[in-house]
Design an enzyme around this catalytic site. Structure first.
Site, short mmCIF file in Angstrom:
data_model
loop_
_atom_site.label_atom_id
_atom_site.label_comp_id
_atom_site.label_asym_id
_atom_site.label_seq_id
_atom_site.Cartn_x
_atom_site.Cartn_y
_atom_site.Cartn_z
CG HIS A 95 11.30 22.47 -22.66
ND1 HIS A 95 10.62 23.66 -22.70
CD2 HIS A 95 11.03 21.84 -23.83
CE1 HIS A 95 9.96 23.75 -23.85
NE2 HIS A 95 10.20 22.63 -24.55
CG LEU A 96 9.91 16.20 -24.64
CD1 LEU A 96 10.41 14.90 -24.02
CD2 LEU A 96 8.54 16.02 -25.24
CG HIS A 97 16.08 18.21 -23.87
ND1 HIS A 97 15.63 18.39 -22.58
CD2 HIS A 97 17.35 17.75 -23.76
CE1 HIS A 97 16.59 18.08 -21.73
NE2 HIS A 97 17.65 17.66 -22.43
CB THR A 98 14.73 14.24 -28.77
OG1 THR A 98 13.41 14.05 -28.24
CG2 THR A 98 15.26 12.92 -29.29
#
Length: 141
Positions: A95-98
């Protein structure tokens, strides 16, 4: 998305030490932080990589990331931050995460070797989450 831990956090079904919960994304403490106060920022929608994030969502999402970089630094008294994102390779949760990681001079972080630490207990983790949340600048109008 069913089975995605980050989607569960966004939906409030999985507990997390939340720092921000806004239309553009949700931020919470990493459970295995590089340094205490390490925050993950995720979009509300299940997306896997940065290339999946629609162009119109970029300003809001990265505006939140930018504000969290300010909050981590000022709220924790850090000397700066390390902001990073993996796309597929080394992405522990698809899942896109920064990552927004607090930094101090001489903290030992070198290159992309990320040692991990742990919070002593939930109270310590909540204290870090509260300090970052209190320092979060308001969203631009």
């Amino acid at each position: 998305m069913s089975g995605c831990g980050f989607c569960g956090i966004v939906a409030g079904e999985v507990p997390a030490f939340r720092v921000a919960d806004e239309p553009d994304g949700v931020a919470f403490l990493d459970t295995r932080p590089v340094f205490k106060g390490h925050v993950l920022v995720v979009p509300r929608t299940h997306l896997i990589t940065l290339t999946d994030l629609p162009a119109p969502a970029l300003p809001g999402y990265f505006g939140l990331v930018q504000r969290l970089a300010v909050a981590v630094e000022s709220g924790l008294g850090a000397g700066g931050t390390f902001v990073a994102m993996n796309n597929r390779v080394s992405q522990s949760v698809p899942h896109l995460h920064t990552h927004v990681v607090p930094r101090t001079k001489g903290d030992g972080l070198r290159g992309f070797f990320w040692p991990r630490t742990r919070y002593a207990d939930d109270a310590e983790a909540q204290g870090y989450a509260d300090r970052v949340a209190a320092a979060l600048p308001p969203a631009a109008a």
